[in-house]
Design an enzyme around this catalytic site. Structure first.
Site, mmCIF file in Angstrom:
data_model
loop_
_atom_site.group_PDB
_atom_site.id
_atom_site.type_symbol
_atom_site.label_atom_id
_atom_site.label_comp_id
_atom_site.label_asym_id
_atom_site.label_seq_id
_atom_site.Cartn_x
_atom_site.Cartn_y
_atom_site.Cartn_z
ATOM 1 N N HIS A 100 0.407 -1.360 -0.062
ATOM 2 C CA HIS A 100 0.308 0.060 -0.193
ATOM 3 C C HIS A 100 0.933 2.133 -0.012
ATOM 4 O O HIS A 100 0.720 1.490 0.890
ATOM 5 C CB HIS A 100 -1.303 -0.364 0.882
ATOM 6 C CG HIS A 100 -0.684 -0.357 2.260
ATOM 7 N ND1 HIS A 100 0.665 -0.103 3.405
ATOM 8 C CD2 HIS A 100 -0.986 -1.261 3.408
ATOM 9 C CE1 HIS A 100 0.673 -0.685 3.953
ATOM 10 N NE2 HIS A 100 -0.202 -1.061 4.705
ATOM 11 N N ARG A 109 15.041 16.399 0.206
ATOM 12 C CA ARG A 109 15.598 16.905 0.482
ATOM 13 C C ARG A 109 16.310 15.283 1.041
ATOM 14 O O ARG A 109 17.243 14.563 2.386
ATOM 15 C CB ARG A 109 16.492 17.723 1.680
ATOM 16 C CG ARG A 109 17.878 18.801 1.255
ATOM 17 C CD ARG A 109 17.588 19.595 2.831
ATOM 18 N NE ARG A 109 18.407 21.257 1.366
ATOM 19 C CZ ARG A 109 17.297 21.526 1.419
ATOM 20 N NH1 ARG A 109 15.975 22.079 1.923
ATOM 21 N NH2 ARG A 109 17.545 23.005 0.959
ATOM 22 N N HIS A 128 -7.421 6.182 1.169
ATOM 23 C CA HIS A 128 -5.983 6.873 1.546
ATOM 24 C C HIS A 128 -4.813 7.208 0.648
ATOM 25 O O HIS A 128 -3.490 7.242 1.267
ATOM 26 C CB HIS A 128 -5.896 4.907 1.173
ATOM 27 C CG HIS A 128 -6.517 4.017 2.442
ATOM 28 N ND1 HIS A 128 -7.315 3.606 2.482
ATOM 29 C CD2 HIS A 128 -5.647 3.389 3.175
ATOM 30 C CE1 HIS A 128 -7.777 3.188 3.227
ATOM 31 N NE2 HIS A 128 -6.751 2.676 4.365
ATOM 32 N N ASP A 180 -7.162 -4.082 0.051
ATOM 33 C CA ASP A 180 -6.521 -3.333 1.818
ATOM 34 C C ASP A 180 -7.951 -4.413 2.472
ATOM 35 O O ASP A 180 -8.414 -3.665 3.686
ATOM 36 C CB ASP A 180 -5.908 -2.929 2.106
ATOM 37 C CG ASP A 180 -5.154 -2.671 3.562
ATOM 38 O OD1 ASP A 180 -5.468 -4.161 3.936
ATOM 39 O OD2 ASP A 180 -4.455 -1.582 3.800
ATOM 40 N N ASN A 225 1.162 4.593 2.598
ATOM 41 C CA ASN A 225 0.597 4.209 3.784
ATOM 42 C C ASN A 225 1.312 3.927 4.622
ATOM 43 O O ASN A 225 1.996 2.887 4.235
ATOM 44 C CB ASN A 225 -1.243 3.855 3.648
ATOM 45 C CG ASN A 225 -2.289 4.665 3.000
ATOM 46 O OD1 ASN A 225 -2.588 4.338 1.761
ATOM 47 N ND2 ASN A 225 -1.751 6.196 2.827
#
Length: 287
Positions: A209, A220, A243, A264, A212
């Site tokens: 995923h 940077r 999400h 999910d 997440n």
């Protein structure tokens, strides 16, 4: 011999045609090419291949971690929504909980039935993740132990392991896991860009995923997200617009050739509003 007519999605694009099948198996697909614009403006049904979902925790009020016949309910529920194959996905949990879940999966695989999604095996999303990036996972994260892994795999085949590469020893374990036939995703991790890149070089296949429960992108400090966008061949994405922002989804689509969608899904999938289990957690569905 029976048939189904409509706009049929194939690897070469849409066909205006017919699928012929016998005893539940496709015998022939024939038709003439048609543009996507014509498909969108037509009243004919759209016929697409069944979905393959590599990240499924539950559905129909049941969780894979419930063990027993819970996996039957989960596979029936997902078949209703067009999923024909799936990976039963575990939560981070104590060993005995995982054994019970794997036994339930093994039971379903031993007696396949019609009208359910085929269980390809297990996605071991936990427990070999970072305690600092649990997301919705319970707090049972731990370092990978090959003896535990082998014992679970003997119950039901593990097809995919989510791993946090910054956990002590995990990076060095990846080549051994790959040699043993496991696929490794990186996820639930605070790994740096450099650590994630090293894990890919060691043989890790993709990311769980994307965006997440992983270290984010900064110009940077690119983090795990930066490593995924720069180097990944494969990655999961949950395209529910919650999400991940639509703009982030577009970035991933332009960056990762093998990007694929997963649900999910939890026990709440296909169910009315209410309270459900997610491993040892309680979750509330409300719209």
């Amino acid at each position: 011999m029976t048939h189904l007519d409509g706009h049929i999605l194939t690897s070469a694009g849409f066909l205006n045609g017919r699928i012929e099948f016998d005893a539940g198996r496709i015998q022939a697909v024939a038709g003439v090419p048609v543009t996507e614009e014509a498909v969108r403006s037509s009243a004919l049904p759209i016929v697409i291949p069944g979905f393959v979902d590599l990240h499924v925790h539950g559905g129909g009020g049941q969780d894979i971690m419930d063990g027993g016949d819970a996996t039957v309910t989960v596979t029936q529920t997902h078949a209703r929504f067009g999923t024909t194959s799936l990976l039963a996905t575990t939560m981070t949990a104590p060993h005995d909980d995982l054994v019970a879940a794997f036994a339930g999966v093994a039971s379903v695989r031993a007696r396949p039935t019609h009208g359910v999604a085929h269980v390809l095996g297990v996605h071991l999303e936990g427990p070999y993740i970072s305690a600092e990036r649990l997301g919705a996972q319970p707090d049972f994260a731990r370092r990978l132990q090959f003896a535990e892994l082998a014992g679970l795999n003997a119950l039901a085949p593990i097809r995919l392991i989510t791993l946090a590469p910054e956990v002590d020893g995990h990076l060095e374990m990846i080549p051994t896991l790959i040699a043993a036939g496991y696929r490794v995703n990186l996820g639930h991790s605070g790994a740096s860009y450099e650590q994630a890149r090293a894990a890919l070089d060691a043989g890790a296949h993709g990311f769980t995923h994307l965006y997440n429960a992983m270290s984010g992108f900064h110009h940077r400090q690119p983090g795990m997200v930066g490593a995924a966008l720069a180097h990944a061949r494969y990655g999961e994405l949950i395209p529910d617009m919650l999400h991940s922002h639509p703009g982030a989804i577009r970035v991933a689509l332009r960056s990762i050739a093998g990007l694929y969608c997963v649900t999910d899904s939890t026990a709440a999938a296909g169910m009315p509003d209410g309270e459900y289990r997610l491993g040892r957690q309680r979750v509330t569905r409300c719209r």
